[in-house]
Design an enzyme around this catalytic site. Structure first.
Site, PDB file in Angstrom:
ATOM      1  N   HIS A 311     -93.516 -99.698 -60.869  1.00 47.37           N
ATOM      2  CA  HIS A 311     -93.714 -99.056 -59.589  1.00 47.37           C
ATOM      3  C   HIS A 311     -93.537 -99.698 -58.378  1.00 47.37           C
ATOM      4  O   HIS A 311     -93.769-101.002 -58.352  1.00 47.37           O
ATOM      5  CB  HIS A 311     -95.394 -98.773 -59.640  1.00 47.37           C
ATOM      6  CG  HIS A 311     -95.779 -97.683 -58.550  1.00 47.37           C
ATOM      7  ND1 HIS A 311     -95.984 -97.871 -57.304  1.00 47.37           N
ATOM      8  CD2 HIS A 311     -95.646 -96.296 -58.841  1.00 47.37           C
ATOM      9  CE1 HIS A 311     -96.030 -96.769 -56.675  1.00 47.37           C
ATOM     10  NE2 HIS A 311     -96.114 -95.933 -57.665  1.00 47.37           N
ATOM     11  N   ASP A 371     -96.949 -91.671 -64.456  1.00 46.87           N
ATOM     12  CA  ASP A 371     -96.291 -90.828 -65.321  1.00 46.87           C
ATOM     13  C   ASP A 371     -95.821 -90.995 -66.811  1.00 46.87           C
ATOM     14  O   ASP A 371     -95.603 -90.250 -67.363  1.00 46.87           O
ATOM     15  CB  ASP A 371     -94.535 -90.835 -64.570  1.00 46.87           C
ATOM     16  CG  ASP A 371     -94.741 -90.280 -63.208  1.00 46.87           C
ATOM     17  OD1 ASP A 371     -95.122 -89.247 -62.974  1.00 46.87           O
ATOM     18  OD2 ASP A 371     -94.019 -90.882 -62.296  1.00 46.87           O
TER      19      ASP A 371
HETATM   20  N1  ACO Z   1     -87.660-101.057 -67.246  1.00 52.50           N
HETATM   21  C1  ACO Z   1     -86.990-102.383 -67.294  1.00 52.50           C
HETATM   22  N2  ACO Z   1     -87.166-102.945 -66.271  1.00 52.50           N
HETATM   23  C2  ACO Z   1     -87.691-102.674 -65.249  1.00 52.50           C
HETATM   24  C3  ACO Z   1     -87.798-101.388 -65.145  1.00 52.50           C
HETATM   25  C4  ACO Z   1     -88.346-100.694 -66.198  1.00 52.50           C
HETATM   26  N3  ACO Z   1     -88.922 -99.436 -65.975  1.00 52.50           N
HETATM   27  N4  ACO Z   1     -88.740-101.239 -63.809  1.00 52.50           N
HETATM   28  C5  ACO Z   1     -88.258-102.411 -63.165  1.00 52.50           C
HETATM   29  N5  ACO Z   1     -87.659-103.441 -64.039  1.00 52.50           N
HETATM   30  C6  ACO Z   1     -87.234-104.629 -63.486  1.00 52.50           C
HETATM   31  C7  ACO Z   1     -86.110-104.810 -62.832  1.00 52.50           C
HETATM   32  O1  ACO Z   1     -84.770-104.541 -63.598  1.00 52.50           O
HETATM   33  C8  ACO Z   1     -86.236-105.989 -61.867  1.00 52.50           C
HETATM   34  O2  ACO Z   1     -85.957-107.158 -62.903  1.00 52.50           O
HETATM   35  P1  ACO Z   1     -85.279-108.461 -62.129  1.00 52.50           P
HETATM   36  O3  ACO Z   1     -86.269-108.792 -61.050  1.00 52.50           O
HETATM   37  O4  ACO Z   1     -85.087-109.386 -63.370  1.00 52.50           O
HETATM   38  O5  ACO Z   1     -84.220-108.091 -61.386  1.00 52.50           O
HETATM   39  C9  ACO Z   1     -87.677-105.752 -61.844  1.00 52.50           C
HETATM   40  O6  ACO Z   1     -88.263-105.197 -62.833  1.00 52.50           O
HETATM   41  C10 ACO Z   1     -88.244-105.462 -60.380  1.00 52.50           C
HETATM   42  O7  ACO Z   1     -87.548-103.951 -60.304  1.00 52.50           O
HETATM   43  P2  ACO Z   1     -87.173-103.069 -59.032  1.00 52.50           P
HETATM   44  O8  ACO Z   1     -86.166-102.078 -59.464  1.00 52.50           O
HETATM   45  O9  ACO Z   1     -86.990-104.158 -57.887  1.00 52.50           O
HETATM   46  O10 ACO Z   1     -88.551-102.527 -58.695  1.00 52.50           O
HETATM   47  P3  ACO Z   1     -88.716-101.438 -57.692  1.00 52.50           P
HETATM   48  O11 ACO Z   1     -90.012-101.324 -57.137  1.00 52.50           O
HETATM   49  O12 ACO Z   1     -87.471-101.283 -56.843  1.00 52.50           O
HETATM   50  O13 ACO Z   1     -88.622-100.163 -58.514  1.00 52.50           O
HETATM   51  C11 ACO Z   1     -89.273 -98.281 -60.088  1.00 52.50           C
HETATM   52  C12 ACO Z   1     -89.728 -99.365 -59.084  1.00 52.50           C
HETATM   53  C13 ACO Z   1     -88.026 -97.225 -59.361  1.00 52.50           C
HETATM   54  C14 ACO Z   1     -90.565 -97.402 -60.453  1.00 52.50           C
HETATM   55  C15 ACO Z   1     -88.760 -98.849 -61.218  1.00 52.50           C
HETATM   56  O14 ACO Z   1     -89.927 -99.644 -61.698  1.00 52.50           O
HETATM   57  C16 ACO Z   1     -88.200 -97.821 -62.100  1.00 52.50           C
HETATM   58  O15 ACO Z   1     -87.193 -97.447 -62.205  1.00 52.50           O
HETATM   59  N6  ACO Z   1     -89.242 -97.262 -63.164  1.00 52.50           N
HETATM   60  C17 ACO Z   1     -88.872 -96.524 -64.103  1.00 52.50           C
HETATM   61  C18 ACO Z   1     -88.952 -95.024 -63.565  1.00 52.50           C
HETATM   62  C19 ACO Z   1     -90.311 -94.757 -63.299  1.00 52.50           C
HETATM   63  O16 ACO Z   1     -91.220 -94.680 -64.117  1.00 52.50           O
HETATM   64  N7  ACO Z   1     -90.700 -94.026 -62.203  1.00 52.50           N
HETATM   65  C20 ACO Z   1     -91.812 -93.501 -61.860  1.00 52.50           C
HETATM   66  C21 ACO Z   1     -92.443 -94.193 -60.730  1.00 52.50           C
HETATM   67  S1  ACO Z   1     -94.349 -93.706 -60.132  1.00 52.50           S
HETATM   68  C22 ACO Z   1     -94.081 -92.284 -59.549  1.00 52.50           C
HETATM   69  O17 ACO Z   1     -93.199 -92.035 -59.148  1.00 52.50           O
HETATM   70  C23 ACO Z   1     -95.452 -91.480 -59.542  1.00 52.50           C
END
Ligand code: ACO
Length: 436
Positions: A311, A371
């Site tokens: 998140h 979600d």
């Molecule tokens: N699976 C694997 N790795 C992940 C995931 C994931 N779902 N989410 C984040 N990471 C990793 C990233 O690769 C990154 O790794 P690093 O530090 O080694 O580069 C680290 O975790 C941080 O991730 P960011 O992308 O910087 O986090 P951000 O805050 O930008 O993204 C997001 C948040 C978009 C929700 C992301 O976690 C994601 O894409 N999740 C999957 C989609 C999802 O479930 N969305 C629902 C959100 S809740 C809502 O809308 C109600």
């Protein structure tokens, strides 16, 4: 927001010029530097893609603290509302900034109930879509089209008109959502039944058949009501910010909410619950071990991510996920799932365990989010996958309309107009086509 007492001074190391900026103290959360005069004084913009450090507005509706896992609507913790309130009471709270007295709540519920029908001409609108249209596409279109039906109360600067719009939207969203599903499945439309509760009525419009008796399952109606509470508002997220931006041009509220639905649709936002179940299906159909997918999610050269994990704001835990996880596990115990559903649910529970114990996910605080569990609950309830985000939109409508209404009554609100860090070409001379 406190009156400004503190300031921050920024020095331009190149010119030595300084600007002193006001800093505000909110009732909760980090202090906020007002950079409004930065451009005027120093000639600079700020750069913050994804709004990582930017408060786009002031608001008194929802507070969240991602570090501590806190979420409050109008100051009330989500845990208390989930346990003791109902979705429509939460709608009253978000709109009116206080909990209703008994007679006020009765009046509110009664008024919402009186608006559940759609204009008959609006119903014919659905048949313009292809049968295989995604219900989110239908919803974006239909909600935008509501503006064509309700000119009577569309003075956006009139508080009473804004409230009537809120009633209409809260009441009609389940009807539009259910009709989108019924149309796409070749089933007859079911008109709302006002003797039922808000969520019972939605289940009734989704699943009943004119040829048979149908009584909505109270367990499912209660679970849905709870899910709706948890999704009602979430501060300045992508879809809410979209509603505010669209509404800031004085666009009508139906158009603004339709733009919010469009923003919610994406898999990085509300579309994630659908993406979770598609991922579970892919995992099962691949015949590969679960670990293959976990490894792919960890591989920086692979764009695959585990849907329903992580998140932007909750970096410790998502308080909604904690509550919804309980409902999810309880519902799975109490319900009979088909063997196909059961296989997907088993994969989901195995994935939850892997992600909760794997170092990669633990170190990055990538907990299952709201979600992940809502996708599984909807799956167990027999709600078709492409309706998951539609239900999220239904629940979030109150948040969108409350935030829009707050913005409309804020005398300091202006049209939203961000600037940019330009990186393109400059001052080129136009070459006639034969010389290029
Ligand atoms: N699976 C694997 N790795 C992940 C995931 C994931 N779902 N989410 C984040 N990471 C990793 C990233 O690769 C990154 O790794 P690093 O530090 O080694 O580069 C680290 O975790 C941080 O991730 P960011 O992308 O910087 O986090 P951000 O805050 O930008 O993204 C997001 C948040 C978009 C929700 C992301 O976690 C994601 O894409 N999740 C999957 C989609 C999802 O479930 N969305 C629902 C959100 S809740 C809502 O809308 C109600």
């Amino acid at each position: 927001m406190s009156s400004e007492t503190e300031t921050v001074t920024i020095t331009d190391n190149t010119t030595g010029k300084q600007v002193t900026l006001p800093m505000y103290t909110p009732t909760a959360g980090p202090k906020v530097i007002d950079i409004g005069k930065l451009y005027k004084e120093l000639g600079y913009f700020t750069y913050d893609p994804g709004f990582m450090s930017t408060a786009s507005c002031s608001s008194a509706i929802t507070f969240l603290d991602g570090g501590r896992g806190v979420l409050q609507y109008r100051g009330y913790p989500i845990e208390q509302l989930a346990e003791q309130s109902s979705y429509l009471e939460v709608c009253f709270l978000l709109l009116n900034n206080r909990l209703p007295k008994k007679e006020e709540l009765d009046y509110f519920i009664n008024t919402v109930t009186q608006h559940t029908m759609l204009h008959e001409a609006m119903i014919r609108f659905f048949s313009g879509f292809r049968r295989d249209a995604h219900p989110m596409a239908i919803m974006v279109g239909c909600v935008g089209a509501l503006a064509a039906f309700y000119h009577d109360h569309m003075d956006i600067h009139n508080e009473e008109h804004r409230m009537i719009t809120a009633y209409r939207l809260i009441a009609k969203m389940p009807t539009i959502a259910a009709m989108s599903y019924r149309y796409a499945n070749g089933k007859p439309f079911v008109y709302p039944r006002n003797s039922l509760s808000y969520t019972e009525n939605f289940l009734y419009m989704m699943f009943s058949m004119p040829s048979e008796e149908y009584t909505p399952d109270p367990l499912l109606a209660k679970a849905l009501d709870l899910i709706m509470i948890l999704h009602a508002d979430h501060e300045q997220n992508a879809s809410t910010s979209t509603v505010r931006l669209a509404g800031s041009s004085d666009a009508n509220p139906f158009a603004a909410v339709a733009s919010g639905i469009a923003a919610l649709w994406g898999p990085a936002h509300g579309g994630a619950n659908e993406a979770v179940v598609r991922m579970l299906i892919d995992i099962n159909e691949s015949g590969k071990p679960l670990q293959t997918f976990v490894d792919r999610a960890k591989d920086k050269n692979d764009s695959f991510r585990l849907m329903g994990f992580g998140h932007r704001v909750y970096k410790n835990y998502d308080p909604r996920a904690r509550l919804i996880r309980e409902i999810c596990h309880k519902l799975l115990n109490d319900m009979e799932a088909s063997s196909e559903q059961q296989k997907l649910l088993d994969t989901a529970m195995a994935l939850e365990q892997v992600a909760l114990h794997d170092d990669y996910f633990v170190e990055r605080n990538l907990y299952p989010n709201v979600d992940f569990y809502s996708g599984i609950i909807f799956l167990a309830m027999g709600i078709p996958m492409n309706m998951f985000t539609v239900i999220f939109a239904m629940a979030r409508t109150i948040g969108w309309i409350s935030q829009w209404s707050e913005m409309m009554s804020d005398h300091e609100a202006k049209i939203g107009r961000p600037r940019q860090l330009y990186t393109g070409a400059i001052d080129l001379d136009y070459l006639p086509i034969e010389k290029r």
